[in-house]
Design an enzyme around this catalytic site. Structure first.
Site, PDB file in Angstrom:
ATOM      1  CB  THR A   1     -10.453  10.735   3.544  1.00 21.62           C
ATOM      2  OG1 THR A   1      -9.695   9.542   3.608  1.00 21.62           O
ATOM      3  CG2 THR A   1     -10.813  11.156   4.951  1.00 21.62           C
TER       4      THR A   1
ATOM      5  CB  THR B   1      17.148   8.098  -6.376  1.00 21.12           C
ATOM      6  OG1 THR B   1      17.526   7.959  -4.996  1.00 21.12           O
ATOM      7  CG2 THR B   1      16.371   9.386  -6.551  1.00 21.12           C
TER       8      THR B   1
HETATM    9  N1  ASP Z   1      -7.768   5.826   1.795  1.00 19.87           N
HETATM   10  C1  ASP Z   1      -8.144   7.173   1.434  1.00 19.87           C
HETATM   11  C2  ASP Z   1      -8.057   7.282  -0.090  1.00 19.87           C
HETATM   12  O1  ASP Z   1      -6.990   7.434  -0.601  1.00 19.87           O
HETATM   13  C3  ASP Z   1      -7.262   8.169   2.085  1.00 19.87           C
HETATM   14  C4  ASP Z   1      -7.583   9.619   1.761  1.00 19.87           C
HETATM   15  O2  ASP Z   1      -8.511   9.954   1.068  1.00 19.87           O
HETATM   16  O3  ASP Z   1      -6.863  10.494   2.249  1.00 19.87           O
HETATM   17  O4  ASP Z   1      -9.051   7.207  -0.764  1.00 19.87           O
END
Ligand code: ASP
Length: 356
Positions: free
Chosen positions: A29, A292
């Protein structure tokens, strides 16, 4: 993969000895933009990321960048990319004092855990970070995460790195990566390390918890392990799980190891069919690890009647390991060709501070 120079940082380096940091961009992201047509988030060019954070030039370190040619959403993460990251660090290990890896948060704990096993005798910081909101968003958490990660990777004492392990930095906290789990898909505080204390906290001051830091053997050279065996399965128990389903999983061709997420302190059903299917699987030479499904706490086989039989039939105890670390440790150890007799003892030993 693309390698680029930061000329401002090179000028800084000429003036005084400052840490050299390699920023490795894998996707996530932090560097995404919204597709104008579909509205979905997708990865974009790394150069834009640096343009969006001019503050990076003000940091007291020399930053160079290295990017995946095709950055990925970390949900597409695969062990082959773990090898790419490990090689980027290996190839640049002597030239840099620290490494910051930009990675999507979804599987960041898996990658951080895997790298901790792959980089044996690591004596420099490798800090994973990312963000919940893209860097271009007004309310982004990306800038703080990235800037502080670089500062953490630059921490030195008499010219030697203070952090000598694989860490994850997110929302003011530095964690041992192989102790983390993503616990929230919306909050900026997306990660937790329930079975190990934070390594550092960022407030007005950057407070490092020296006692909690991993102390590698300083005389050993970095050893990069790239053989990972993906022939594993991860099963989460639930009331009503059927014999048919388990037999199907256990008869997967080439299966070499299975992690079972049991209840509480490592408990499971005492039904005969369940215990005998595990027994048969172990007889076939397949390792079974008990972890767990609780987010915190440890497996203690034998504490309850419902885990005693597991202990007797030779199930491996994952103790207080996270699921993410359990998965990558299993892939790593299966790639090491350890003799079946030794496997249990080695899995139950803390190799990189991943279990207590
Ligand atoms: N879907 C994104 C990823 O893991 C989420 C993020 O970057 O926070 O690449």
């Amino acid at each position: 993969m693309v390698f680029s120079n930061n000329s401002t940082a090179n000028t800084k380096q000429l003036m005084k000895i400052i840490p050299n940091i390699l920023l490795i961009y894998t996707g996530g992201t932090i560097g995404m933009i919204k597709d104008p047509e579909t509205g979905t988030l997708r990865a974009f060019d790394f150069d834009n990321l640096l343009v969006r954070i001019p503050e990076l030039k003000l940091l007291d370190c020399n930053i160079e960048t290295f990017s995946f040619e095709n950055p990925i959403d970390s949900s597409n993460m695969e062990p082959k990319y773990w090898v790419d990251i490990a090689e980027a660090i290996e190839d640049n290990y002597n030239a840099f004092d620290g490494f910051v890896v930009l990675h999507g948060s979804d599987t960041m704990s898996y990658t951080g855990s895997a790298l901790s096993f792959m980089l044996e005798h690591l004596a420099k910081p490798v800090i994973f970070t990312g963000s919940q909101l893209p860097i271009g968003d007004l309310r982004t958490d990306a800038k703080e995460n990235l800037i502080t990660s670089i500062q953490v990777a630059s921490l030195q004492h008499y010219g030697k790195p203070i952090i000598k392990e694989v860490c994850l930095y997110f929302e003011y906290k530095l964690y041992r990566a192989n102790r983390t789990t993503k616990i929230n898909a919306e909050h900026f505080e997306a990660f937790a390390s329930l079975n190990y204390p934070d390594l550092a906290e960022s407030g007005v001051h950057l407070k490092v918890n020296n006692d909690a830091l991993f102390k590698p053997n300083a005389r050993k050279k970095l050893l990069v392990h790239k053989k990972l065996d993906k022939n594993i399965a991860l099963i989460k128990l639930f009331p009503g799980i059927s014999e048919q389903l388990l037999s199907c999983i256990f008869s997967t061709p080439n299966l070499k190891g299975v992690i079972i997420e049991t209840y509480g302190a490592g408990n499971c059903t005492t039904e005969d069919w369940f215990i005998s299917i595990l027994k048969e699987t172990i007889k076939k030479g397949i390792h079974i690890i008990n972890i767990t499904q609780c987010s915190g706490g440890s497996v203690t086989m034998g504490q309850y009647e419902t885990s005693e039989k597991l202990k007797k039939i030779g199930i491996v105890s994952g103790k207080d390991i996270t699921t993410e670390a359990a998965v990558s440790k299993l892939m790593y150890l299966l790639g090491q060709n350890i003799t079946p007799n030794l496997f249990k003892t080695i899995y139950e030993t803390a190799l990189r501070g991943e279990m207590t």
